[in-house]
Design a protein around this motif. Sequence first.
Motif, mmCIF file in Angstrom:
data_model
loop_
_atom_site.group_PDB
_atom_site.id
_atom_site.type_symbol
_atom_site.label_atom_id
_atom_site.label_comp_id
_atom_site.label_asym_id
_atom_site.label_seq_id
_atom_site.Cartn_x
_atom_site.Cartn_y
_atom_site.Cartn_z
ATOM 1 N N LEU A 1 0.824 -1.208 0.000
ATOM 2 C CA LEU A 1 0.000 0.000 0.000
ATOM 3 C C LEU A 1 0.858 1.258 0.000
ATOM 4 N N LEU A 2 1.919 1.276 0.781
ATOM 5 C CA LEU A 2 2.786 2.455 0.803
ATOM 6 C C LEU A 2 3.422 2.688 -0.560
ATOM 7 N N ARG A 3 3.746 1.627 -1.273
ATOM 8 C CA ARG A 3 4.282 1.778 -2.627
ATOM 9 C C ARG A 3 3.257 2.441 -3.537
ATOM 10 N N ARG A 4 1.994 2.013 -3.435
ATOM 11 C CA ARG A 4 0.953 2.620 -4.273
ATOM 12 C C ARG A 4 0.737 4.079 -3.907
ATOM 13 N N MET A 5 0.893 4.419 -2.629
ATOM 14 C CA MET A 5 0.712 5.804 -2.213
ATOM 15 C C MET A 5 1.795 6.707 -2.808
ATOM 16 N N LEU A 6 3.034 6.242 -2.819
ATOM 17 C CA LEU A 6 4.106 7.049 -3.403
ATOM 18 C C LEU A 6 3.993 7.111 -4.925
ATOM 19 N N ILE A 7 3.521 6.029 -5.530
ATOM 20 C CA ILE A 7 3.277 6.052 -6.977
ATOM 21 C C ILE A 7 2.214 7.088 -7.310
ATOM 22 N N GLN A 8 1.268 7.292 -6.392
ATOM 23 C CA GLN A 8 0.234 8.300 -6.599
ATOM 24 C C GLN A 8 0.850 9.682 -6.767
ATOM 25 N N PHE A 9 1.907 9.977 -5.990
ATOM 26 C CA PHE A 9 2.600 11.254 -6.132
ATOM 27 C C PHE A 9 3.235 11.364 -7.519
ATOM 28 N N SER A 10 3.900 10.305 -7.942
ATOM 29 C CA SER A 10 4.661 10.390 -9.185
ATOM 30 C C SER A 10 3.776 10.415 -10.420
ATOM 31 N N PHE B 1 -5.422 10.395 0.301
ATOM 32 C CA PHE B 1 -4.907 9.027 0.231
ATOM 33 C C PHE B 1 -3.810 8.767 1.266
ATOM 34 N N LEU B 2 -3.178 9.823 1.783
ATOM 35 C CA LEU B 2 -2.152 9.623 2.802
ATOM 36 C C LEU B 2 -2.742 9.096 4.103
ATOM 37 N N GLY B 3 -4.000 9.453 4.378
ATOM 38 C CA GLY B 3 -4.650 8.917 5.572
ATOM 39 C C GLY B 3 -4.798 7.411 5.502
ATOM 40 N N ALA B 4 -5.163 6.910 4.314
ATOM 41 C CA ALA B 4 -5.271 5.460 4.127
ATOM 42 C C ALA B 4 -3.911 4.794 4.267
ATOM 43 N N ALA B 5 -2.852 5.469 3.785
ATOM 44 C CA ALA B 5 -1.511 4.903 3.935
ATOM 45 C C ALA B 5 -1.112 4.827 5.411
ATOM 46 N N GLN B 6 -1.450 5.862 6.167
ATOM 47 C CA GLN B 6 -1.069 5.879 7.582
ATOM 48 C C GLN B 6 -1.786 4.793 8.364
ATOM 49 N N GLN B 7 -2.946 4.377 7.913
ATOM 50 C CA GLN B 7 -3.684 3.323 8.595
ATOM 51 C C GLN B 7 -2.881 2.034 8.690
ATOM 52 N N ARG B 8 -2.026 1.791 7.701
ATOM 53 C CA ARG B 8 -1.276 0.537 7.684
ATOM 54 C C ARG B 8 -0.365 0.399 8.892
ATOM 55 N N PHE B 9 0.041 1.531 9.478
ATOM 56 C CA PHE B 9 0.887 1.454 10.658
ATOM 57 C C PHE B 9 0.082 1.164 11.918
ATOM 58 N N GLY B 10 -1.215 0.949 11.760
ATOM 59 C CA GLY B 10 -2.026 0.511 12.886
ATOM 60 C C GLY B 10 -1.563 -0.818 13.452
ATOM 61 N N VAL B 11 -0.791 -1.582 12.666
ATOM 62 C CA VAL B 11 -0.268 -2.853 13.169
ATOM 63 C C VAL B 11 0.666 -2.620 14.355
#
Length: 388
Positions: free
Chosen positions: A94-103, A223-233
């Motif tokens: 997911l973090l990879r897709r978030m950074l791809i969103q920027f590019s 979309f950064l909020g969704a990326a930050q959710q992954r660190f909920g682990v």
Amino acid sequence: MIDDSFSLMRGGPVYRILRWSGAIGHGRRTTVWVAFGLVALSFGPLLVMTALDGTLLPGTARVELPLLGDYALLARFLVTIPVLVLAAPLCDALLRRMLIQFSRSSMVHPAHREPFDALIARMRGMRDSSLPEFACLVLAVLPAVLHALPVGMLHGVSDWSRANGGLTPAGQWFALVSTTVYRFVQLIWVWRFLLWAWMLWRLSRMPLDLRASHPDGAGGLAFLGAAQQRFGVLAFAGGALVAGTCANHMVYLDRPLASQQHLLLGYVVVSTLFLAAPLLCMVPRLLEAKRKGLLLYSLLGHSAAHAFDRRWLVERAPDAPALLDTGDASAICDFTGVYATIRGMAVIPLSRWNLLWLASCAALPMVPLVFFALSLDELLARLGAILL
């Protein structure tokens, strides 16, 4: 630019060692085996040693706190380590897709592609550096080197790790090996979290093209909020340890759940705010975009309202078409919707659902504490009284 091979997790000396040994590799789903191996290394010898020592099973052990009755230890090695290892590939994707969103979006102007690529290259260099993971290893080993007492043991309660004023063989393995593995896995995750936070901070200092009128209500950064959710682990892993420690206090020290509610609530709040904090670095850029959007669209709205009033209230001819036969009213309504989006734009790319997800991850491991506080019959009776 970022491609589909980009990874926040797949790098560093530990990853290279695992690749070299054949434990992991592209196209092979070996994460489960890595998790199993770490659990076997940290927890397996404890099972054997305590079984031989007679301190393994509740009810038959010669100590008050046997190994399989130590809920804090079970949370460490049967919950936290597997969850952190198994969640890494999902978080990475997911973090990879978030950074791809920027590019791939227009947020990075073509004139600034080179600094953006340089930032990604520097992040890769930091990810692959040996120094951070070496520091994690030192911090993981340091308590054992300093002969620090194992964390989580209950004062005044005889347990599986101690005998005759010293550590048993199981206690020594726990202090030297098991806790080192546990700390190292946690610290590697913390390092990746800090690397992501650094990435967000550097991105916030780049001239991003943020649009206050973006329909996501966060200038295009929701979309950064969704990326930050992954660190909920991380919140889940810490919550499991907190819940296990509280369960030990309830069972072996007779402390009621109500006496620990402030600790549990404090952990949920603090962990949620800590994991959401990196997104605060985007606040100045979003505030700037919102102020600029309000000023520009306010001028445009004034011009549109002035033209509308002049046409329909001041200069309207007797033979002019009806208002409903033109698109003027619809255009004004559409513009009102766009302006409302700008006025309600969030200056933190984090929704209430993102916060709720992080808080839920922290609180979920604490749910079983209800069964330590109430028997199943008592719980069902109270629920029945409430519902019926």
